[in-house]
Write an enzyme that holds these catalytic residues in place. Structure first.
Site, short mmCIF file in Angstrom:
data_model
loop_
_atom_site.label_atom_id
_atom_site.label_comp_id
_atom_site.label_asym_id
_atom_site.label_seq_id
_atom_site.Cartn_x
_atom_site.Cartn_y
_atom_site.Cartn_z
N GLU B 320 0.70 -1.20 0.04
CA GLU B 320 0.09 -0.53 0.12
C GLU B 320 0.79 1.16 0.21
O GLU B 320 0.81 2.51 0.51
CB GLU B 320 -0.99 -0.73 1.26
CG GLU B 320 -1.86 -1.53 1.72
CD GLU B 320 -3.02 -1.51 2.43
OE1 GLU B 320 -2.47 -0.90 4.16
OE2 GLU B 320 -4.26 -1.46 2.54
N CYS B 414 -10.41 -0.70 7.20
CA CYS B 414 -9.75 0.79 7.68
C CYS B 414 -11.01 1.41 7.07
O CYS B 414 -11.41 2.91 7.74
CB CYS B 414 -9.09 0.96 7.52
SG CYS B 414 -8.16 0.75 5.98
#
Lengths: 655, 655
Positions: B320, B414
């Protein structure tokens, strides 16, 4: 088993005994071509020979040392109970040992060397000692698993390690005659046959390779149970048989679509292509035409939308996977070296099955441009990942990043010994033999200086390939009427050929077949046009829109920062196709162990360094490059990053 | 602490008490602009109001339910000892609870709702019960860690969860006056102060956010120890303080280069930008101009080479992470929704510090085009990843893949509660207040129908933005001399404005500042040109070479398969810039909850489906598109994938 001698037995193979080569179809196999044994196909000089010698002289020794320092052999000794401690490294540590053993085996086959044989026997003893009484063997699982076996087969690599053991055992047995490692392999294979398949554990390993290993072990021993188990593994897969733990879906494990239904490989590239290679072995030995058709379809799907211009496969860093169709970005190209090796193995089996030149074409492209970049010229440092672009100022993060340059080893060290075993068996991919209409023949698939002996004939090949396009084949021995076939690569439009001085047609993308009563001294000469070829991609390969690759012969070229003048960054190089076609080639024996460089006229992008990242679009076409032509050398992509590491690009934007 | 009431206390804030808004600099802070409290900045209709209402009516409730069904609350109850079992989900499960609490808090602040307050108190009680006597709180660690704390801080997210708790506690306290959650936060913060920093554990959490949380808690309580610890965390980082386990290098953790030395964010995008946002808070409260300068430099570095045209950041799927400079491929754009949120938070803090329009420009671009695509129009399904291209026939693999479409929740959840809290606080980003030369003023940064009250003035904003470019500001109350500033976006070349009917200049990329003795009824009107804007990228963004994006107003547009005629695949759409400029805009109230579509003249790529993947390059420029112009609608990118999922592209290749 066919040999009981403990020492090397290098007498010629006979009758039903498999030939001394990595892929040795049985006499009953449904193949068009038969391999030529190592030794009977023998490089003696030139490009690949130099690489093989570097492998022999440097890498095999280094690999032997690494097996000790990285902890692989220690793991096996702990499993054997002769050393104490925790297992080190990833779960598949044993496979590195086996890939090295396979490499050492083929190397011994190429040229007997008592030191190498000593290493083989020493490592074999370590492996044998770790094997459980019932044949089970996987040192990391034995040490860490607290007695558990096959409880996490989606990730445990227990069959994966077994598959590499089988391939190593076959190599060592065929090359040295030693039965020690083969005995271990047979004991483990018998244990697998007793444990897996219908009525046993009906699961498959997360990482294929055992399929190839089992078929080759069948070929070596004649035990059909190994072939049956391999076939079962091939067909069981693709139905969601692997439980998906950790949120990883079946795609990754080639378990989403059955091999017979898939239209292209997907998921983890090495897994996917080891599977198709193993399936090709199964198809050959079972005469399964439906399976072969499915593999042809998958191979075509891979070539038409999932293959880099280098032959590399597997574009995604995340999970080392194939991307979607046409997802082939150069900067983040993963193109794992092991995946290139898998592709060569698959294409080779497809070539044996079908005899079609396109498979040998992909072998060539992949060997030169996707496999070879994975190893340094010295033969001792490796790329795991083979990006086709490195930007100026790129920051090196994890160890696989190309921005680190090649590295001596990896925590996950699958690639280095895989490269070793591939270089050690490279002569196997040069030629095949086949009778057509009762006439014996030799087919030359790759061009390297050396000799090939098969079908009662012996020929000498002389060439400066890949730098020069002339391949001269001289008949040294002839059985009389004979067919000599030379692959004319698909890229070689305009190739010419002569037989005993007479012109003959040579169509690109097929074999030049010369059938006649050859006599010793007859010469067939093929001349491949070594023009500079700008190549573009299907417009659906978005990531290289407006770019071209420069090729010459079988080689893909790269522009590397080390060759550029002060002030010109590789990122900003622009080219014009018409100018590229006239680029001058120059052989530079002093550079990168001898390469032909191409002197490319290039332009520097104008205005790149100014303005915001996104800006009002200019009229079409966008004026992005100035006219200040410079000429800079491009080097073969395989040789990049052997000097000071800097920006590099294979795909060059048009001016 | 400033309130001891247990129930809601919605009396106006006074004097030193922080205003009711997520980022509330103290009176001593080195900021140029001061926020306007929620309530005093209030959307009452239009584009963002609709999205906020969907969030309020659907997402907050769904989120509350998900905290139970996904196991987050159960983890806390196990930690409290009132329930038995193993903790579920990733190590940072508590943070989802806190982000949801923050969202619910701000929502209650927008409009009191007893049901929401009941949920807040219920969840607060669950959180409070799990807290250890000494203040420690992290349910997953408490349950799984066997009493261990902070032993794996690089991955344990213990501070990360704490940071989100602090932000939630501030939100709940500021909005409801409840002190329950604030008490928990203070107890944990005091524990952190006693445990970390010089003389204590000198380590930092692998995932920043605690820095922002600590500063805001300092603002809420006046306890300077929290600010000091935040500053220590900011400065300790970047010196390799985090041990690199698992082969992951410090880059990922923003631990390679100190914040004060970095030239652009790198590594994990959310980590990196939560850190810079927290550093901006530290810089503001400590008056640290050097730190602010460093953050300006990093922000400029991000904007100039690491930001998608959507404002999205973080291009790499693997880990990421931010990619290298200009590594911004659309097909594998990661552009995590949480990273867009982080970017908004950072830019907002930079805007407060500097008062420069460019920060509000990026907030706008990011909110419309990188944040909003992360949530469905219904407000209940989410993208984790926001690719700018989906190819025809793409296969969905893991749950984050855009080829799945938006999903109701994720194993790593998230993004959904992060979206909820952002929408719930969106009014905070609309306006600020500041005195210039002793004259009070309101600065309008984002355009939404509603009211703003600050500096003794009250204004009503009326606009159909982003569909229409007219923004009408009517003065409802005035303190006399007053400055009204309206941002003129950087894209709005040719903007015009009138004050009480008189033309005034309006330069793009700056604020239109109107200073005068305003009287109720006075009107300032800004007209932003809503032309169709083809936009291209810096040529170093290799992945979009030869392509343009179509923008109109603040919106980036996409071509989606659902709008294309039979036989035309989005992959094959080609455009000509001159034709795009004349594209017709049409507002379609019936489509996608009301969008303005652009009718783009497009061409179909010719020959895409034929020929090999790589082919001899054509002369420059390559003829890739025919002349059969069709006109197809493009929709705002944020609205894609709300119908049948199909191919989509933002970057359109030139014909």
């Amino acid at each position: 088993m066919t040999s009981t001698t403990a020492g090397p037995d290098l007498s010629p193979t006979s009758g039903a005994q498999p030939v001394n080569t990595p892929v040795a179809p049985t006499a009953d196999a449904a193949v068009t071509l038969q391999p030529v044994p190592l030794g009977a196909s023998r490089s003696t000089g030139g490009f690949w020979f130099d690489r093989m010698q570097a492998n022999r002289r440097q890498a095999i020794r280094t690999g032997y040392e690494k097996l000790e320092t990285a902890g692989n052999l220690r793991n096996l000794r702990i499993a054997a109970g002769v050393e104490q401690g925790e297992a080190k490294g990833p779960i598949f540590m044993d496979s590195d040992v086996y890939k090295w053993l396979e490499a050492a085996g083929w190397e011994y086959g190429r040229e007997a060397d008592e030191e190498v044989l000593g290493w083989i026997r020493e490592v074999t003893a370590v492996v044998a000692a770790a094997q459980a009484d019932d044949g089970y063997l996987d040192s990391v699982q034995q040490v860490r698993g607290k007695g558990e076996r096959y409880t996490g087969l989606h990730w445990s690599h227990e069959h994966y390690c077994a598959g590499h053991l089988f391939q190593a055992a076959v190599a060592v047995h065929r090359s040295t005659g030693d039965t020690g490692l083969l005995d271990v392999a047979v004991k483990l294979a018998d244990h697998l046959v007793a444990t897996f398949g219908p009525g046993g554990i009906e699961e498959v390993d997360g990482h294929p390779v055992v399929e190839m290993g089992l078929v080759e072990l069948f070929r070596e021993t004649g035990n059909r149970a190994y072939l049956d188990l391999a076939r079962w593994f091939v067909d069981a897969r693709g139905h969601g048989i692997i439980r998906t733990r950790f949120g990883v879906d079946p795609t990754y494990f080639s378990d989403r679509v059955p091999v017979r239904e898939a239209t292209s490989p997907e998921g983890h590239s090495v897994r996917a292509v080891y599977l198709t290679a193993g399936a090709a072995d199964v198809a050959a030995e079972t005469g399964d035409a439906e399976l072969l058709d499915a593999l042809v379809r998958q191979w075509e799907g891979m070539l038409s939308s999932k293959t880099y211009v280098t032959g590399g496969i597997g574009s995604r860093w995340d999970f080392e996977q194939f991307g979607d169709h046409y997802e082939l970005g150069p900067d983040r190209a993963y193109a794992e070296t092991c995946a290139a090796i898998a592709s060569v193995q698959w294409s080779w089996r497809m070539l044996l099955a079908t005899g079609e030149a396109r498979y040998a074409d992909l072998v060539e492209r992949t060997l030169f441009n996707a496999f070879l970049p994975g190893v340094s010229l010295a033969g001792t440092e490796y790329f795991y990942v083979n990006a086709l672009q490195l930007r100026h100022g790129a920051h090196a993060e994890e160890e696989r990043s190309v921005a680190h340059g090649r590295r001596p080893w990896f925590d996950c060290a699958c690639c280095p010994p895989n490269i070793m075993r591939t270089l050690s068996q490279l002569d196997a991919y040069v030629a095949t033999t086949a009778d057509r209409d009762g006439v014996p023949g030799i087919q030359l698939h790759q061009f390297t200086t050396g000799e090939v002996q098969a079908g009662g004939a012996r020929v000498r090949v002389s060439t400066e390939y890949p730098w020069d396009g002339t391949v001269r084949v001289e008949v040294l021995e002839s059985p009389g009427e004979f067919e000599l076939a030379l692959r004319v690569p698909g890229w070689a439009e305009g190739a010419t050929a002569t037989v005993a001085g007479q012109d003959v047609p040579a169509a690109a993308g097929d074999y030049l077949r010369v059938r006649r009563g050859f006599a010793p001294g007859d010469v067939v000469e093929l001349v491949l046009p070594m023009t500079v070829r700008p190549v573009e991609a299907d417009p659906r390969v978005d990531a290289v829109r407006g770019c071209v690759v420069v090729e010459r012969g079988p080689l893909v070229y790269a522009v590397e920062q080390a060759d550029l003048p002060e002030g010109l960054v590789a990122d900003d190089v622009r080219v014009r196709v018409a100018e590229l076609r006239d680029a001058r080639a120059e052989h530079r024996p002093d550079l990168l162990e001898g390469v032909t460089v191409l002197h490319l006229p290039v332009h520097a992008a104008v205005g790149a360094a100014t303005g915001p990242l996104y800006r009002p679009a200019g009229d079409d076409p966008a004026p992005q490059a100035g006219d200040a032509t410079q000429v800079v050398p491009a080097v073969p992509y395989y040789a990049w990053a052997n000097r000071e590491l800097g920006a590099m690009r294979v795909w060059l934007p048009r001016a």
